[in-house]
Design a protein around this motif. Structure first.
Motif, mmCIF file in Angstrom:
data_model
loop_
_atom_site.group_PDB
_atom_site.id
_atom_site.type_symbol
_atom_site.label_atom_id
_atom_site.label_comp_id
_atom_site.label_asym_id
_atom_site.label_seq_id
_atom_site.Cartn_x
_atom_site.Cartn_y
_atom_site.Cartn_z
ATOM 1 N N LEU A 126 0.829 -1.204 0.000
ATOM 2 C CA LEU A 126 0.000 0.000 0.000
ATOM 3 C C LEU A 126 0.867 1.260 0.000
ATOM 4 O O LEU A 126 0.531 2.261 -0.652
ATOM 5 C CB LEU A 126 -0.933 -0.013 1.202
ATOM 6 N N ILE A 127 1.994 1.220 0.719
ATOM 7 C CA ILE A 127 2.923 2.354 0.724
ATOM 8 C C ILE A 127 3.498 2.565 -0.678
ATOM 9 O O ILE A 127 3.618 3.706 -1.149
ATOM 10 C CB ILE A 127 4.041 2.129 1.760
ATOM 11 N N PHE A 128 3.841 1.480 -1.346
ATOM 12 C CA PHE A 128 4.362 1.605 -2.707
ATOM 13 C C PHE A 128 3.319 2.222 -3.625
ATOM 14 O O PHE A 128 3.602 3.182 -4.354
ATOM 15 C CB PHE A 128 4.787 0.238 -3.246
ATOM 16 N N GLU A 129 2.109 1.681 -3.615
ATOM 17 C CA GLU A 129 1.075 2.142 -4.538
ATOM 18 C C GLU A 129 0.716 3.606 -4.298
ATOM 19 O O GLU A 129 0.426 4.352 -5.248
ATOM 20 C CB GLU A 129 -0.179 1.278 -4.397
ATOM 21 N N SER A 130 0.764 4.051 -3.043
ATOM 22 C CA SER A 130 0.279 5.394 -2.721
ATOM 23 C C SER A 130 1.375 6.448 -2.665
ATOM 24 O O SER A 130 1.123 7.626 -2.927
ATOM 25 C CB SER A 130 -0.469 5.356 -1.387
ATOM 26 N N ILE A 131 2.604 6.053 -2.319
ATOM 27 C CA ILE A 131 3.660 7.033 -2.071
ATOM 28 C C ILE A 131 4.894 6.803 -2.936
ATOM 29 O O ILE A 131 5.427 7.736 -3.540
ATOM 30 C CB ILE A 131 4.060 7.006 -0.575
ATOM 31 N N LEU A 132 5.376 5.576 -3.028
ATOM 32 C CA LEU A 132 6.698 5.310 -3.587
ATOM 33 C C LEU A 132 6.707 5.024 -5.087
ATOM 34 O O LEU A 132 7.770 5.061 -5.708
ATOM 35 C CB LEU A 132 7.345 4.121 -2.861
ATOM 36 N N LYS A 133 5.559 4.746 -5.657
ATOM 37 C CA LYS A 133 5.515 4.313 -7.058
ATOM 38 C C LYS A 133 6.188 5.303 -7.996
ATOM 39 O O LYS A 133 6.877 4.917 -8.929
ATOM 40 C CB LYS A 133 4.061 4.077 -7.474
ATOM 41 N N ASP A 134 5.976 6.592 -7.760
ATOM 42 C CA ASP A 134 6.559 7.639 -8.614
ATOM 43 C C ASP A 134 7.502 8.538 -7.829
ATOM 44 O O ASP A 134 7.690 9.704 -8.180
ATOM 45 C CB ASP A 134 5.438 8.479 -9.243
ATOM 46 N N ALA A 135 8.091 7.996 -6.769
ATOM 47 C CA ALA A 135 8.951 8.812 -5.907
ATOM 48 C C ALA A 135 10.419 8.445 -6.096
ATOM 49 O O ALA A 135 10.758 7.371 -6.598
ATOM 50 C CB ALA A 135 8.553 8.618 -4.445
ATOM 51 N N ALA A 136 11.279 9.355 -5.661
ATOM 52 C CA ALA A 136 12.727 9.148 -5.741
ATOM 53 C C ALA A 136 13.189 8.330 -4.539
ATOM 54 O O ALA A 136 13.965 8.790 -3.695
ATOM 55 C CB ALA A 136 13.436 10.498 -5.788
ATOM 56 N N SER A 137 12.719 7.092 -4.488
ATOM 57 C CA SER A 137 12.976 6.243 -3.326
ATOM 58 C C SER A 137 14.421 5.789 -3.270
ATOM 59 O O SER A 137 15.005 5.389 -4.282
ATOM 60 C CB SER A 137 12.051 5.017 -3.353
ATOM 61 N N LEU A 138 14.976 5.833 -2.056
ATOM 62 C CA LEU A 138 16.325 5.333 -1.799
ATOM 63 C C LEU A 138 16.317 4.218 -0.765
ATOM 64 O O LEU A 138 17.347 3.891 -0.190
ATOM 65 C CB LEU A 138 17.217 6.490 -1.320
ATOM 66 N N GLY A 139 15.129 3.643 -0.519
ATOM 67 C CA GLY A 139 15.023 2.539 0.420
ATOM 68 C C GLY A 139 14.728 3.013 1.831
ATOM 69 O O GLY A 139 14.364 4.165 2.072
ATOM 70 N N SER A 140 14.906 2.108 2.771
ATOM 71 C CA SER A 140 14.632 2.388 4.181
ATOM 72 C C SER A 140 15.695 1.743 5.052
ATOM 73 O O SER A 140 16.065 0.594 4.827
ATOM 74 C CB SER A 140 13.256 1.827 4.576
ATOM 75 N N PRO A 141 16.181 2.481 6.066
ATOM 76 C CA PRO A 141 17.147 1.866 6.988
ATOM 77 C C PRO A 141 16.505 0.992 8.051
ATOM 78 O O PRO A 141 17.202 0.232 8.712
ATOM 79 C CB PRO A 141 17.848 3.067 7.613
ATOM 80 N N GLY A 142 15.163 1.124 8.235
ATOM 81 C CA GLY A 142 14.560 0.250 9.229
ATOM 82 C C GLY A 142 13.247 0.762 9.783
ATOM 83 O O GLY A 142 12.668 1.743 9.314
ATOM 84 N N VAL A 143 12.787 0.061 10.817
ATOM 85 C CA VAL A 143 11.513 0.333 11.485
ATOM 86 C C VAL A 143 11.807 0.534 12.969
ATOM 87 O O VAL A 143 12.391 -0.339 13.612
ATOM 88 C CB VAL A 143 10.532 -0.841 11.299
ATOM 89 N N GLU A 144 11.404 1.678 13.500
ATOM 90 C CA GLU A 144 11.658 1.951 14.915
ATOM 91 C C GLU A 144 10.783 1.081 15.815
ATOM 92 O O GLU A 144 11.243 0.575 16.840
ATOM 93 C CB GLU A 144 11.410 3.429 15.207
ATOM 94 N N GLU A 145 9.524 0.920 15.430
ATOM 95 C CA GLU A 145 8.605 0.117 16.241
ATOM 96 C C GLU A 145 7.423 -0.301 15.386
ATOM 97 O O GLU A 145 7.001 0.427 14.483
ATOM 98 C CB GLU A 145 8.114 0.911 17.452
ATOM 99 N N LEU A 146 6.890 -1.487 15.663
ATOM 100 C CA LEU A 146 5.688 -1.990 15.001
ATOM 101 C C LEU A 146 4.851 -2.724 16.032
ATOM 102 O O LEU A 146 5.382 -3.451 16.869
ATOM 103 C CB LEU A 146 6.061 -2.935 13.847
ATOM 104 N N ARG A 147 3.512 -2.551 15.944
ATOM 105 C CA ARG A 147 2.584 -3.235 16.837
ATOM 106 C C ARG A 147 1.462 -3.871 16.036
ATOM 107 O O ARG A 147 0.824 -3.228 15.214
ATOM 108 C CB ARG A 147 1.989 -2.248 17.852
ATOM 109 N N TRP A 148 1.247 -5.168 16.289
ATOM 110 C CA TRP A 148 0.089 -5.877 15.765
ATOM 111 C C TRP A 148 -0.997 -5.808 16.837
ATOM 112 O O TRP A 148 -0.828 -6.335 17.949
ATOM 113 C CB TRP A 148 0.457 -7.320 15.438
#
Length: 339
Positions: free
Chosen positions: A68-90
């Protein structure tokens, strides 16, 4: 050319995006490969579990969020990747038939001091079901090129062996006594600091492309030739593939220790699900042919308010065939406790 750059996502930017329909087949397909716990594979087993029914792997929910992040934000963006995730909760189980959407908010935006052509965004992404209830959230970092600066030059991927043999892996049961929590399944018996090797996973062109096309189709994950011109300098595995592969090794190792417990005629109780993780770092890219060897080490255990259950925190690492750490995170998981 990209149409979206770092400057297009200022602090305070908020949007809601997309919809992803979760099916039973997709839940079982993902779990079969990456998270084969009974409550992700079988409806009856799910009903008997703490989750109360068949539910999707949390790693699949995170991967759907990435799509969903790709389709909405990154598809046409100058993406350089991600160094990580600070926190995630299910927060709640994802069921067959759920329709997931994304709420995205920029918490912080800054330009890298060491690479002025790179902007670093801190996002909070919330994954919502069809009732508007949040089923998962994560706070993560995203690197985007700045509009005025020229694109960062491609890195040169380190030399990879022409062929890498997946190391054979058999847990060393001889160093585990009958009272260790890894055999009994009880949190009370878990030995803090007891590091366990959990096996290896080889990243091939085929499995990298298959995962990325489904969940993270950024150009450096899905187009081998185009990837050579990107910041990565070559085809790289999705970070969520790296993490999901770790989960597959964790479950396989847990099953191996359960089988050893049965061989020793030891009673064993099943583990529960995970409420989330923190400090996930993608330290280096993972390229075609890389073999990651994973390990897990208990750091801490705590009582919680849910009767009969506690929580364990583990440090999980992935080391490539050159001895370089390329991946790490601190997980949390529910473990049963004696009354």
């Amino acid at each position: 050319m990209p149409s979206h750059y770092f400057e297009d996502f200022p602090q305070g930017f908020v949007r809601e995006y997309g919809a992803h329909h979760v099916t039973k087949d997709h839940i079982i397909e993902f779990a079969s490969e990456f998270d084969p716990q009974p409550f992700h594979l079988d409806e009856e087993a799910g009903k008997k579990s703490i989750l109360g029914g068949l539910s999707g792997s949390g790693w699949q929910t995170a991967s759907v969020a990435m799509r969903l992040i790709f389709e909405s934000i990154l598809k046409d963006a100058a993406s350089l990747g991600s160094p990580g995730v600070e926190e995630l909760r299910w927060l709640k189980p994802v069921r067959p038939g759920d329709i997931l959407s994304l709420r995205a908010e920029v918490l912080d935006a800054r330009v890298s001091r060491s690479r002025p052509g790179m902007g670093i965004l801190t996002w909070r992404f919330g994954v919502l079901d069809q009732n508007g209830q949040e089923v998962m959230w994560l706070r993560s970092l995203m690197m985007l090129g700045t509009r005025a600066a020229p694109p960062l030059p491609p890195r040169t991927p380190p030399a990879r062996p022409t062929s890498t043999t997946l190391p054979e892996f058999t847990p060393d049961f001889s160093v585990i006594d009958d009272t260790n929590g890894i055999l009994t399944g009880w949190l009370d018996d878990l030995v803090i600091g007891f590091r366990v090797e959990i096996g290896s996973y080889q990243f091939t062109r085929d499995n990298m492309l298959r995962f990325a096309r489904a969940y993270d189709p950024q150009v450096f994950h899905v187009d081998e030739e185009a990837a050579k011109q990107t910041f990565f300098g070559g085809l790289a595995a999705s970070g969520w593939h790296t993490a999901s592969a770790c989960m597959s090794r964790l479950v396989a190792t847990r099953n191996a220790y359960a089988a050893e417990a049965r061989r020793r005629n030891l009673p064993r109780v099943p583990a529960g699900p995970s409420p989330g993780f923190r400090d996930l770092k993608w330290i280096q890219p993972v390229y075609v042919g890389d073999v990651l060897s994973y390990s897990t080490t208990p750091l801490e255990k705590r009582n919680i308010s849910r009767e009969g259950w506690g929580i364990a925190f583990h440090r999980n690492e992935g080391i490539n065939q050159n001895g370089d750490k390329v991946f790490e995170f601190t997980s949390s998981s529910l473990w049963p406790m004696r009354g």
